[in-house]
Design an enzyme around this catalytic site. Structure first.
Site, mmCIF file in Angstrom:
data_model
loop_
_atom_site.group_PDB
_atom_site.id
_atom_site.type_symbol
_atom_site.label_atom_id
_atom_site.label_comp_id
_atom_site.label_asym_id
_atom_site.label_seq_id
_atom_site.Cartn_x
_atom_site.Cartn_y
_atom_site.Cartn_z
ATOM 1 N N SER A 13 0.826 -1.216 0.000
ATOM 2 C CA SER A 13 0.000 0.000 0.000
ATOM 3 C C SER A 13 0.858 1.263 0.000
ATOM 4 O O SER A 13 0.459 2.287 -0.572
ATOM 5 C CB SER A 13 -0.985 0.001 1.178
ATOM 6 O OG SER A 13 -0.343 0.268 2.390
ATOM 7 N N ASN A 14 2.017 1.225 0.615
ATOM 8 C CA ASN A 14 2.893 2.410 0.559
ATOM 9 C C ASN A 14 3.434 2.618 -0.855
ATOM 10 O O ASN A 14 3.549 3.762 -1.322
ATOM 11 C CB ASN A 14 4.031 2.291 1.576
ATOM 12 C CG ASN A 14 3.593 2.729 2.949
ATOM 13 O OD1 ASN A 14 3.397 3.909 3.204
ATOM 14 N ND2 ASN A 14 3.394 1.768 3.849
ATOM 15 N N MET A 90 10.670 -6.793 4.022
ATOM 16 C CA MET A 90 10.878 -7.505 5.280
ATOM 17 C C MET A 90 12.228 -8.221 5.280
ATOM 18 O O MET A 90 12.308 -9.431 5.499
ATOM 19 C CB MET A 90 9.741 -8.512 5.493
ATOM 20 C CG MET A 90 8.369 -7.876 5.516
ATOM 21 S SD MET A 90 8.236 -6.565 6.740
ATOM 22 C CE MET A 90 8.184 -7.559 8.207
ATOM 23 N N HIS A 109 8.462 3.333 8.898
ATOM 24 C CA HIS A 109 8.244 2.459 10.052
ATOM 25 C C HIS A 109 6.998 2.941 10.794
ATOM 26 O O HIS A 109 6.843 4.138 11.028
ATOM 27 C CB HIS A 109 9.470 2.500 10.972
ATOM 28 C CG HIS A 109 9.340 1.551 12.119
ATOM 29 N ND1 HIS A 109 9.491 0.193 11.954
ATOM 30 C CD2 HIS A 109 9.039 1.756 13.414
ATOM 31 C CE1 HIS A 109 9.288 -0.398 13.118
ATOM 32 N NE2 HIS A 109 9.017 0.529 14.018
ATOM 33 N N ASP A 145 16.039 0.248 11.689
ATOM 34 C CA ASP A 145 15.116 1.354 12.022
ATOM 35 C C ASP A 145 15.843 2.482 12.757
ATOM 36 O O ASP A 145 15.374 2.989 13.783
ATOM 37 C CB ASP A 145 13.938 0.829 12.882
ATOM 38 C CG ASP A 145 13.116 -0.214 12.145
ATOM 39 O OD1 ASP A 145 13.046 -0.140 10.911
ATOM 40 O OD2 ASP A 145 12.541 -1.096 12.810
ATOM 41 N N GLN A 173 -1.564 7.805 7.643
ATOM 42 C CA GLN A 173 -0.516 8.825 7.787
ATOM 43 C C GLN A 173 0.769 8.402 7.084
ATOM 44 O O GLN A 173 1.512 9.233 6.553
ATOM 45 C CB GLN A 173 -0.249 9.113 9.267
ATOM 46 C CG GLN A 173 -1.423 9.742 9.979
ATOM 47 C CD GLN A 173 -1.881 11.034 9.312
ATOM 48 O OE1 GLN A 173 -1.087 11.915 9.012
ATOM 49 N NE2 GLN A 173 -3.175 11.129 9.049
#
Ligand code: GRF
Length: 205
Positions: A13-14, A90, A109, A145, A173
């Site tokens: 989706s991103n 991933m 993230h 991250d 968001q």
């Protein structure tokens, strides 16, 4: 034309949000040059094909990390990619890969880093009982991250939330934050001092 490469492993989706931002001019003068998945059955790679984008599966299973990364980097370079966007990829990247694209790899993230790095960040935040969570777009460095932060968006945790409803509002968001971060990085009007990204555009607020 700025060439963006997308790495994903799942839903995508991103990636779709980035592709839509390009299509509607929110990210100007750019294109998705290639979408690469390390998993053959990633829904995101099927979407890339439906949209007529270059889509490649480079299976990671059974390969040493750097060997796989070398295949991925070769493909990205072949497509002239100048900005690599991890979108639900991933897989940890080898230091070798990170060094191939200095300050040219972004990740998203689903938490306000440095809180809740790693897997299932939304579940971690919900279980911890935080009142505010959100998402972070950051540069990728050799640690998980961890690289300098480009954009963060806060999301309020509601009393009637569960992990799923919270994750869904964070995802909304994410889709906004990623395109903002890509524009900042492609425009190049920034410097990084320590861990801090500072805008060097004199017209910025
Ligand atoms: C997102 O929550 C992103 O923050 C995380 O992995 C998820 C990917 O979702 N890194 P999608 O595949 O982009 O829908």
């Amino acid at each position: 034309m700025r060439n963006i490469g997308i790495l994903l492993s799942g839903r995508g989706s991103n990636f779709v949000a980035i592709a839509d931002s390009i299509a509607t001019g929110r990210i100007p003068d750019a294109r998705v040059a290639v979408v690469i998945s390390n998993k053959a059955d990633a829904p995101g790679i099927a979407i890339a094909r439906q949209r007529g984008l270059e889509a490649q599966v480079i299976v990671s299973k059974g390969k040493a990390r750097e060997d796989h990364d070398r295949e991925v980097a070769a493909s990205l370079k072949q497509y002239g990619v100048e900005l690599v966007c991890l979108a639900g990829y991933m897989r940890l990247l080898s230091p070798w890969f990170v060094q191939q694209f200095p300050r040219r790899i972004l990740n998203i993230h689903p938490s306000l880093l440095p809180a809740f790095p790693g897997l299932e960040a939304q579940e971690q935040a919900f279980a911890y009982g935080v009142k505010i969570s959100g998402c972070t777009v950051h540069f990728v460095d050799e640690e998980l991250d961890h690289g300098a932060i480009i954009v963060q968006k806060a999301v309020q945790v509601r009393d009637n939330d569960n992990e799923r409803t919270l994750a869904a509002r964070i995802l909304e968001q994410e889709h906004i934050a990623y395109s903002e971060a890509i524009n900042i990085v492609l425009d190049g009007n920034f410097e990084i001092v320590g861990r801090q990204m500072k805008n060097t555009d004199s017209e910025a607020p």
